[in-house]
Design a protein around this motif. Structure first.
Motif, PDB file in Angstrom:
ATOM      1  N   MET A 153       0.836  -1.171   0.000  1.00 57.33           N
ATOM      2  CA  MET A 153       0.000   0.000   0.000  1.00 57.33           C
ATOM      3  C   MET A 153       0.882   1.236   0.000  1.00 57.33           C
ATOM      4  SD  MET A 153      -1.656   2.677   1.713  1.00 57.33           S
ATOM      5  CE  MET A 153      -1.080   2.493   3.378  1.00 57.33           C
ATOM      6  N   GLY A 154       0.748   2.033  -1.061  1.00 56.47           N
ATOM      7  CA  GLY A 154       1.552   3.233  -1.152  1.00 56.47           C
ATOM      8  C   GLY A 154       0.904   4.448  -0.537  1.00 56.47           C
ATOM      9  N   GLY A 155      -0.350   4.372  -0.181  1.00 59.38           N
ATOM     10  CA  GLY A 155      -1.038   5.502   0.426  1.00 59.38           C
ATOM     11  C   GLY A 155      -1.701   6.389  -0.605  1.00 59.38           C
ATOM     12  N   PHE A 156      -2.450   7.342  -0.128  1.00 57.35           N
ATOM     13  CA  PHE A 156      -3.175   8.255  -0.998  1.00 57.35           C
ATOM     14  C   PHE A 156      -2.267   9.359  -1.519  1.00 57.35           C
ATOM     15  CE2 PHE A 156      -6.827   6.363   1.134  1.00 57.35           C
ATOM     16  CZ  PHE A 156      -7.742   6.267   0.096  1.00 57.35           C
ATOM     17  N   VAL A 157      -2.468   9.687  -2.771  1.00 56.86           N
ATOM     18  CA  VAL A 157      -1.792  10.826  -3.397  1.00 56.86           C
ATOM     19  C   VAL A 157      -2.834  11.595  -4.197  1.00 56.86           C
ATOM     20  CG1 VAL A 157       0.476   9.719  -3.526  1.00 56.86           C
ATOM     21  CG2 VAL A 157      -1.134   9.457  -5.418  1.00 56.86           C
ATOM     22  N   ARG A 158      -2.584  12.889  -4.390  1.00 56.36           N
ATOM     23  CA  ARG A 158      -3.503  13.702  -5.181  1.00 56.36           C
ATOM     24  C   ARG A 158      -3.060  13.700  -6.638  1.00 56.36           C
ATOM     25  NH1 ARG A 158      -7.387  17.439  -4.217  1.00 56.36           N
ATOM     26  NH2 ARG A 158      -6.935  17.629  -1.987  1.00 56.36           N
ATOM     27  N   GLN A 159      -4.000  13.423  -7.517  1.00 55.13           N
ATOM     28  CA  GLN A 159      -3.705  13.446  -8.945  1.00 55.13           C
ATOM     29  C   GLN A 159      -3.580  14.895  -9.416  1.00 55.13           C
ATOM     30  OE1 GLN A 159      -6.968  11.245 -10.716  1.00 55.13           O
ATOM     31  NE2 GLN A 159      -5.678   9.432 -10.935  1.00 55.13           N
ATOM     32  N   ARG A 160      -2.644  15.110 -10.340  1.00 55.05           N
ATOM     33  CA  ARG A 160      -2.472  16.468 -10.859  1.00 55.05           C
ATOM     34  C   ARG A 160      -3.665  16.877 -11.709  1.00 55.05           C
ATOM     35  NH1 ARG A 160       3.939  17.166 -12.471  1.00 55.05           N
ATOM     36  NH2 ARG A 160       4.741  16.796 -10.358  1.00 55.05           N
ATOM     37  N   ARG A 161      -4.159  15.946 -12.496  1.00 54.47           N
ATOM     38  CA  ARG A 161      -5.341  16.234 -13.298  1.00 54.47           C
ATOM     39  C   ARG A 161      -6.588  15.770 -12.563  1.00 54.47           C
ATOM     40  NH1 ARG A 161      -3.958  14.644 -19.595  1.00 54.47           N
ATOM     41  NH2 ARG A 161      -2.235  16.104 -19.888  1.00 54.47           N
ATOM     42  N   GLY A 162      -7.511  16.664 -12.399  1.00 57.38           N
ATOM     43  CA  GLY A 162      -8.763  16.310 -11.747  1.00 57.38           C
ATOM     44  C   GLY A 162      -8.761  16.540 -10.255  1.00 57.38           C
ATOM     45  N   GLY A 163      -7.603  16.399  -9.621  1.00 53.72           N
ATOM     46  CA  GLY A 163      -7.496  16.655  -8.189  1.00 53.72           C
ATOM     47  C   GLY A 163      -8.014  15.570  -7.277  1.00 53.72           C
ATOM     48  N   GLN A 164      -8.399  14.404  -7.862  1.00 55.49           N
ATOM     49  CA  GLN A 164      -8.873  13.318  -7.000  1.00 55.49           C
ATOM     50  C   GLN A 164      -7.719  12.734  -6.185  1.00 55.49           C
ATOM     51  OE1 GLN A 164      -9.428  13.270 -10.368  1.00 55.49           O
ATOM     52  NE2 GLN A 164     -11.589  12.845 -10.788  1.00 55.49           N
ATOM     53  N   LEU A 165      -8.092  12.037  -5.122  1.00 56.57           N
ATOM     54  CA  LEU A 165      -7.104  11.351  -4.291  1.00 56.57           C
ATOM     55  C   LEU A 165      -7.163   9.869  -4.621  1.00 56.57           C
ATOM     56  CD1 LEU A 165      -8.456  13.845  -2.549  1.00 56.57           C
ATOM     57  CD2 LEU A 165      -6.718  13.112  -0.942  1.00 56.57           C
ATOM     58  N   VAL A 166      -5.998   9.277  -4.850  1.00 53.86           N
ATOM     59  CA  VAL A 166      -5.939   7.891  -5.321  1.00 53.86           C
ATOM     60  C   VAL A 166      -4.987   7.078  -4.454  1.00 53.86           C
ATOM     61  CG1 VAL A 166      -5.444   6.390  -7.286  1.00 53.86           C
ATOM     62  CG2 VAL A 166      -6.355   8.690  -7.674  1.00 53.86           C
ATOM     63  N   ALA A 167      -5.414   5.861  -4.150  1.00 54.10           N
ATOM     64  CA  ALA A 167      -4.544   4.893  -3.471  1.00 54.10           C
ATOM     65  C   ALA A 167      -4.791   3.527  -4.075  1.00 54.10           C
ATOM     66  CB  ALA A 167      -4.815   4.863  -1.976  1.00 54.10           C
ATOM     67  N   THR A 168      -3.768   2.697  -4.055  1.00 51.88           N
ATOM     68  CA  THR A 168      -3.887   1.329  -4.550  1.00 51.88           C
ATOM     69  C   THR A 168      -3.814   0.373  -3.367  1.00 51.88           C
ATOM     70  OG1 THR A 168      -2.852   1.921  -6.656  1.00 51.88           O
ATOM     71  CG2 THR A 168      -2.908  -0.420  -6.072  1.00 51.88           C
ATOM     72  N   PHE A 169      -4.852  -0.456  -3.237  1.00 49.70           N
ATOM     73  CA  PHE A 169      -4.910  -1.431  -2.152  1.00 49.70           C
ATOM     74  C   PHE A 169      -4.959  -2.837  -2.723  1.00 49.70           C
ATOM     75  CE2 PHE A 169      -7.092   2.264  -0.167  1.00 49.70           C
ATOM     76  CZ  PHE A 169      -6.230   2.454   0.903  1.00 49.70           C
ATOM     77  N   SER A 170      -4.410  -3.775  -1.981  1.00 48.62           N
ATOM     78  CA  SER A 170      -4.523  -5.182  -2.356  1.00 48.62           C
ATOM     79  C   SER A 170      -5.931  -5.672  -2.056  1.00 48.62           C
ATOM     80  CB  SER A 170      -3.510  -6.019  -1.567  1.00 48.62           C
ATOM     81  OG  SER A 170      -3.893  -6.088  -0.200  1.00 48.62           O
ATOM     82  N   ALA A 206      -1.626   4.793   9.235  1.00 47.20           N
ATOM     83  CA  ALA A 206      -0.775   5.185   8.116  1.00 47.20           C
ATOM     84  C   ALA A 206      -1.618   5.580   6.901  1.00 47.20           C
ATOM     85  CB  ALA A 206       0.177   4.044   7.761  1.00 47.20           C
ATOM     86  N   VAL A 207      -2.677   4.810   6.633  1.00 48.45           N
ATOM     87  CA  VAL A 207      -3.589   5.149   5.535  1.00 48.45           C
ATOM     88  C   VAL A 207      -4.194   6.527   5.780  1.00 48.45           C
ATOM     89  CG1 VAL A 207      -5.766   4.564   4.408  1.00 48.45           C
ATOM     90  CG2 VAL A 207      -4.135   2.746   4.968  1.00 48.45           C
ATOM     91  N   GLN A 208      -4.636   6.746   7.003  1.00 51.64           N
ATOM     92  CA  GLN A 208      -5.260   8.016   7.368  1.00 51.64           C
ATOM     93  C   GLN A 208      -4.273   9.174   7.211  1.00 51.64           C
ATOM     94  OE1 GLN A 208      -6.712   8.066  11.413  1.00 51.64           O
ATOM     95  NE2 GLN A 208      -8.585   9.087  10.764  1.00 51.64           N
ATOM     96  N   GLU A 209      -3.041   8.947   7.595  1.00 55.18           N
ATOM     97  CA  GLU A 209      -2.027   9.996   7.494  1.00 55.18           C
ATOM     98  C   GLU A 209      -1.778  10.393   6.043  1.00 55.18           C
ATOM     99  OE1 GLU A 209       2.628  10.765   8.797  1.00 55.18           O
ATOM    100  OE2 GLU A 209       1.514   9.086   9.658  1.00 55.18           O
ATOM    101  N   THR A 210      -1.713   9.406   5.147  1.00 57.54           N
ATOM    102  CA  THR A 210      -1.501   9.747   3.739  1.00 57.54           C
ATOM    103  C   THR A 210      -2.698  10.494   3.167  1.00 57.54           C
ATOM    104  OG1 THR A 210      -2.422   7.671   2.833  1.00 57.54           O
ATOM    105  CG2 THR A 210      -0.059   7.681   3.410  1.00 57.54           C
ATOM    106  N   LEU A 211      -3.876  10.178   3.667  1.00 59.72           N
ATOM    107  CA  LEU A 211      -5.085  10.863   3.196  1.00 59.72           C
ATOM    108  C   LEU A 211      -5.075  12.321   3.649  1.00 59.72           C
ATOM    109  CD1 LEU A 211      -7.700  10.607   1.679  1.00 59.72           C
ATOM    110  CD2 LEU A 211      -8.752   9.596   3.703  1.00 59.72           C
ATOM    111  N   VAL A 212      -4.681  12.556   4.897  1.00 61.12           N
ATOM    112  CA  VAL A 212      -4.580  13.934   5.412  1.00 61.12           C
ATOM    113  C   VAL A 212      -3.565  14.728   4.592  1.00 61.12           C
ATOM    114  CG1 VAL A 212      -3.834  15.337   7.369  1.00 61.12           C
ATOM    115  CG2 VAL A 212      -5.312  13.361   7.748  1.00 61.12           C
ATOM    116  N   GLU A 213      -2.411  14.115   4.317  1.00 62.80           N
ATOM    117  CA  GLU A 213      -1.369  14.803   3.546  1.00 62.80           C
ATOM    118  C   GLU A 213      -1.842  15.100   2.132  1.00 62.80           C
ATOM    119  OE1 GLU A 213       2.052  12.325   3.767  1.00 62.80           O
ATOM    120  OE2 GLU A 213       2.486  12.818   5.867  1.00 62.80           O
TER     121      GLU A 213
END
Length: 199
Positions: free
Chosen positions: A1-18, A188-195
């Motif tokens: 799990m790499g955590g949530f990141v904000r996409q440059r286009r569209g501004g959505q927040l994306v994370a990849t989970f198993s 940790a998931v929550q922290e990446t979402l806040v960031e």
């Protein structure tokens, strides 16, 4: 799990989970909903209070017997049972509905990402990954729901702030080891979402 990141286009927040991580999130959110809905105080339909009838308030209720519910819905006035009961009359139903709605948002976003139904053949498949895409409103609901889940885990484990060294030194034979690892992962998931939200 790499955590949530904000996409440059569209501004959505994306994370990849198993698949396993998605199953954990889905199971925990479903348990939040079940606990909140099963423990809902019953309305007294015989009430003659026109204000209560107008706004569909429950009659005054006492604090929940389940320690997790009490952590989610604490007494507003710890030293005044009558005032706390009256406060619950006007607030508890709305608080419960909000927490359920947040958990349902989490479940809906997992489904939107293609996470299979719990009864599906791919359930728990560790080889599958899912991209979870959140808009701002969904991200805030996720934050609140993750907080509720972590509070529930902390309450069940008996975790208290200031005891981090004890918990970090738990060994695998301890039955609290796995819940504590889950507690940390959710943090940790929550922290990446806040960031991601702050960017």
């Amino acid at each position: 799990m790499g955590g949530f990141v904000r996409q440059r286009r569209g501004g959505q927040l994306v994370a990849t989970f198993s698949g396993l991580e998605c199953d954990l999130l889905r199971s925990l959110a479903a348990q939040v909903i079940e606990l909140l809905e099963d423990g809902r105080p019953q309305r007294d339909t015989r009430s003659d209070d026109p204000l209560a009838a107008l706004f569909d308030f429950a009659d005054p209720v006492h604090e929940p017997g389940d320690p997790v519910l009490l952590r989610w819905l604490p007494n507003a006035y710890p030293d005044d049972e009558e005032a706390s009961s009256e406060f619950r009359r006007f607030t508890e139903s709305t608080l419960r509905q909000g927490k359920v709605a947040n958990a349902r948002t989490l479940l809906d976003d997992l489904l939107a990402a293609g996470v299979p139904d719990p009864l599906g053949e791919a359930d728990g498949d560790n080889t599958m990954t899912f991209d979870i895409v959140l808009e701002q409103a969904s991200a805030l609901a996720w934050l609140k729901s993750l907080t509720d889940i972590r509070l529930a885990l902390a309450t069940r484990m008996g975790y208290e702030e200031g005891e981090e060294e004890f918990w970090m030194n738990l060994g695998e034979p301890d039955p609290r080891y796995v819940p504590y690892q889950l507690f940390g992962w959710l943090g940790a998931v929550q922290e990446t979402l806040v960031e991601a939200l702050s960017r």
